[in-house]
Design a protein around this motif. Sequence first.
Motif, PDB file in Angstrom:
ATOM      1  N   MET A   1       0.826  -1.183   0.000  1.00  0.00           N
ATOM      2  CA  MET A   1       0.000   0.000   0.000  1.00  0.00           C
ATOM      3  C   MET A   1       0.874   1.251   0.000  1.00  0.00           C
ATOM      4  O   MET A   1       1.846   1.320   0.733  1.00  0.00           O
ATOM      5  N   GLY A   2       0.475   2.231  -0.781  1.00  0.00           N
ATOM      6  CA  GLY A   2       1.199   3.492  -0.836  1.00  0.00           C
ATOM      7  C   GLY A   2       0.680   4.465   0.199  1.00  0.00           C
ATOM      8  O   GLY A   2      -0.303   4.214   0.896  1.00  0.00           O
ATOM      9  N   ARG A   3       1.372   5.582   0.275  1.00  0.00           N
ATOM     10  CA  ARG A   3       0.947   6.630   1.206  1.00  0.00           C
ATOM     11  C   ARG A   3      -0.312   7.306   0.676  1.00  0.00           C
ATOM     12  O   ARG A   3      -0.442   7.537  -0.518  1.00  0.00           O
ATOM     13  N   THR A   4      -1.204   7.649   1.571  1.00  0.00           N
ATOM     14  CA  THR A   4      -2.412   8.356   1.156  1.00  0.00           C
ATOM     15  C   THR A   4      -2.241   9.864   1.287  1.00  0.00           C
ATOM     16  O   THR A   4      -2.955  10.620   0.645  1.00  0.00           O
ATOM     17  N   ASN A   5      -1.307  10.290   2.124  1.00  0.00           N
ATOM     18  CA  ASN A   5      -1.056  11.712   2.313  1.00  0.00           C
ATOM     19  C   ASN A   5       0.158  12.133   1.494  1.00  0.00           C
ATOM     20  O   ASN A   5       1.150  11.409   1.425  1.00  0.00           O
ATOM     21  N   LEU A   6       0.069  13.309   0.908  1.00  0.00           N
ATOM     22  CA  LEU A   6       1.215  13.850   0.187  1.00  0.00           C
ATOM     23  C   LEU A   6       2.304  14.230   1.179  1.00  0.00           C
ATOM     24  O   LEU A   6       2.018  14.615   2.310  1.00  0.00           O
ATOM     25  N   THR A   7       3.544  14.146   0.742  1.00  0.00           N
ATOM     26  CA  THR A   7       4.649  14.565   1.595  1.00  0.00           C
ATOM     27  C   THR A   7       4.721  16.082   1.618  1.00  0.00           C
ATOM     28  O   THR A   7       4.159  16.771   0.751  1.00  0.00           O
ATOM     29  N   TYR A   8       5.455  16.601   2.601  1.00  0.00           N
ATOM     30  CA  TYR A   8       5.651  18.048   2.683  1.00  0.00           C
ATOM     31  C   TYR A   8       6.281  18.579   1.401  1.00  0.00           C
ATOM     32  O   TYR A   8       5.866  19.620   0.882  1.00  0.00           O
ATOM     33  N   ARG A   9       7.271  17.872   0.877  1.00  0.00           N
ATOM     34  CA  ARG A   9       7.934  18.330  -0.351  1.00  0.00           C
ATOM     35  C   ARG A   9       6.956  18.401  -1.519  1.00  0.00           C
ATOM     36  O   ARG A   9       7.008  19.327  -2.322  1.00  0.00           O
ATOM     37  N   GLU A  10       6.066  17.436  -1.613  1.00  0.00           N
ATOM     38  CA  GLU A  10       5.055  17.458  -2.676  1.00  0.00           C
ATOM     39  C   GLU A  10       4.079  18.614  -2.473  1.00  0.00           C
ATOM     40  O   GLU A  10       3.706  19.305  -3.438  1.00  0.00           O
ATOM     41  N   LEU A  11       3.667  18.813  -1.223  1.00  0.00           N
ATOM     42  CA  LEU A  11       2.766  19.928  -0.931  1.00  0.00           C
ATOM     43  C   LEU A  11       3.439  21.272  -1.207  1.00  0.00           C
ATOM     44  O   LEU A  11       2.797  22.207  -1.703  1.00  0.00           O
ATOM     45  N   LEU A  12       4.724  21.362  -0.903  1.00  0.00           N
ATOM     46  CA  LEU A  12       5.471  22.592  -1.161  1.00  0.00           C
ATOM     47  C   LEU A  12       5.545  22.872  -2.659  1.00  0.00           C
ATOM     48  O   LEU A  12       5.345  24.007  -3.100  1.00  0.00           O
ATOM     49  N   ARG A  13       5.821  21.837  -3.451  1.00  0.00           N
ATOM     50  CA  ARG A  13       5.846  22.017  -4.911  1.00  0.00           C
ATOM     51  C   ARG A  13       4.485  22.476  -5.419  1.00  0.00           C
ATOM     52  O   ARG A  13       4.394  23.362  -6.281  1.00  0.00           O
ATOM     53  N   ALA A  14       3.421  21.893  -4.890  1.00  0.00           N
ATOM     54  CA  ALA A  14       2.073  22.284  -5.300  1.00  0.00           C
ATOM     55  C   ALA A  14       1.788  23.737  -4.928  1.00  0.00           C
ATOM     56  O   ALA A  14       1.187  24.488  -5.705  1.00  0.00           O
ATOM     57  N   MET A  15       2.222  24.129  -3.748  1.00  0.00           N
ATOM     58  CA  MET A  15       2.038  25.518  -3.317  1.00  0.00           C
ATOM     59  C   MET A  15       2.803  26.467  -4.241  1.00  0.00           C
ATOM     60  O   MET A  15       2.278  27.504  -4.651  1.00  0.00           O
ATOM     61  N   GLU A  16       4.022  26.101  -4.559  1.00  0.00           N
ATOM     62  CA  GLU A  16       4.829  26.935  -5.458  1.00  0.00           C
ATOM     63  C   GLU A  16       4.156  27.046  -6.828  1.00  0.00           C
ATOM     64  O   GLU A  16       4.130  28.126  -7.427  1.00  0.00           O
ATOM     65  N   ASP A  17       3.569  25.967  -7.302  1.00  0.00           N
ATOM     66  CA  ASP A  17       2.841  25.995  -8.574  1.00  0.00           C
ATOM     67  C   ASP A  17       1.631  26.932  -8.498  1.00  0.00           C
ATOM     68  O   ASP A  17       1.341  27.664  -9.456  1.00  0.00           O
ATOM     69  N   ARG A  18       0.933  26.910  -7.350  1.00  0.00           N
ATOM     70  CA  ARG A  18      -0.239  27.792  -7.192  1.00  0.00           C
ATOM     71  C   ARG A  18       0.154  29.264  -7.214  1.00  0.00           C
ATOM     72  O   ARG A  18      -0.640  30.123  -7.582  1.00  0.00           O
ATOM     73  N   TRP A  19       1.373  29.573  -6.783  1.00  0.00           N
ATOM     74  CA  TRP A  19       1.846  30.946  -6.737  1.00  0.00           C
ATOM     75  C   TRP A  19       2.617  31.352  -7.995  1.00  0.00           C
ATOM     76  O   TRP A  19       3.187  32.443  -8.047  1.00  0.00           O
ATOM     77  N   ALA A  20       2.627  30.511  -9.009  1.00  0.00           N
ATOM     78  CA  ALA A  20       3.416  30.775 -10.224  1.00  0.00           C
ATOM     79  C   ALA A  20       2.972  32.057 -10.937  1.00  0.00           C
ATOM     80  O   ALA A  20       3.818  32.832 -11.405  1.00  0.00           O
ATOM     81  N   ASP A  21       1.667  32.296 -11.036  1.00  0.00           N
ATOM     82  CA  ASP A  21       1.193  33.514 -11.702  1.00  0.00           C
ATOM     83  C   ASP A  21       1.631  34.763 -10.940  1.00  0.00           C
ATOM     84  O   ASP A  21       2.022  35.766 -11.551  1.00  0.00           O
ATOM     85  N   TYR A  22       1.549  34.693  -9.630  1.00  0.00           N
ATOM     86  CA  TYR A  22       2.007  35.811  -8.793  1.00  0.00           C
ATOM     87  C   TYR A  22       3.488  36.069  -9.044  1.00  0.00           C
ATOM     88  O   TYR A  22       3.904  37.208  -9.240  1.00  0.00           O
ATOM     89  N   ARG A  23       4.288  35.009  -9.058  1.00  0.00           N
ATOM     90  CA  ARG A  23       5.731  35.135  -9.283  1.00  0.00           C
ATOM     91  C   ARG A  23       6.017  35.787 -10.631  1.00  0.00           C
ATOM     92  O   ARG A  23       6.864  36.665 -10.740  1.00  0.00           O
ATOM     93  N   ARG A  24       5.294  35.335 -11.664  1.00  0.00           N
ATOM     94  CA  ARG A  24       5.516  35.897 -13.009  1.00  0.00           C
ATOM     95  C   ARG A  24       5.197  37.382 -13.066  1.00  0.00           C
ATOM     96  O   ARG A  24       5.775  38.124 -13.858  1.00  0.00           O
ATOM     97  N   ALA A  25       4.280  37.841 -12.218  1.00  0.00           N
ATOM     98  CA  ALA A  25       3.890  39.256 -12.219  1.00  0.00           C
ATOM     99  C   ALA A  25       4.905  40.134 -11.486  1.00  0.00           C
ATOM    100  O   ALA A  25       4.857  41.360 -11.608  1.00  0.00           O
ATOM    101  N   LEU A  26       5.825  39.520 -10.758  1.00  0.00           N
ATOM    102  CA  LEU A  26       6.829  40.287 -10.011  1.00  0.00           C
ATOM    103  C   LEU A  26       7.935  40.786 -10.931  1.00  0.00           C
ATOM    104  O   LEU A  26       8.186  40.212 -11.992  1.00  0.00           O
ATOM    105  N   ARG A  27       8.612  41.833 -10.485  1.00  0.00           N
ATOM    106  CA  ARG A  27       9.815  42.289 -11.183  1.00  0.00           C
ATOM    107  C   ARG A  27      10.893  41.225 -11.040  1.00  0.00           C
ATOM    108  O   ARG A  27      10.855  40.397 -10.127  1.00  0.00           O
ATOM    109  N   GLN A  28      11.884  41.279 -11.915  1.00  0.00           N
ATOM    110  CA  GLN A  28      12.946  40.275 -11.944  1.00  0.00           C
ATOM    111  C   GLN A  28      13.633  40.098 -10.588  1.00  0.00           C
ATOM    112  O   GLN A  28      13.794  38.975 -10.114  1.00  0.00           O
ATOM    113  N   ASP A  29      14.025  41.212  -9.952  1.00  0.00           N
ATOM    114  CA  ASP A  29      14.723  41.092  -8.663  1.00  0.00           C
ATOM    115  C   ASP A  29      13.794  40.553  -7.575  1.00  0.00           C
ATOM    116  O   ASP A  29      14.234  39.836  -6.670  1.00  0.00           O
TER     117      ASP A  29
END
Length: 90
Positions: A1-29
């Motif tokens: 049986m596999g894990r039913t809960n996502l790992t923190y690293r997976e959740l972090l990647r998902a969070m970063e993906d959710r914030w991708a549009d915000y990141r793109r709207a920021l200035r380069q620095d």
Amino acid sequence: MGRTNLTYRELLRAMEDRWADYRRALRQDDQVAFDQLFEHARGYADAAGIQNHQSVEVAVLFSVVLAHQQRLDTLQERLDALEDDLNATE
């Protein structure tokens, strides 16, 4: 049986993906600074995974604050040493 809960690293990647549009709207620095925040969060992934908080955002924010506190402490130590050196030469 596999894990039913996502790992923190997976959740972090998902969070970063959710914030991708915000990141793109920021200035380069600001994008660089934004990326550094997620680097801080990844740096404490082992501890955050053990905490297993219901909200990944809480673990991310705490990790970022902890990394900033470490940096602040280091800078304070350097400043104190420089002030000691300056006072010793006076």
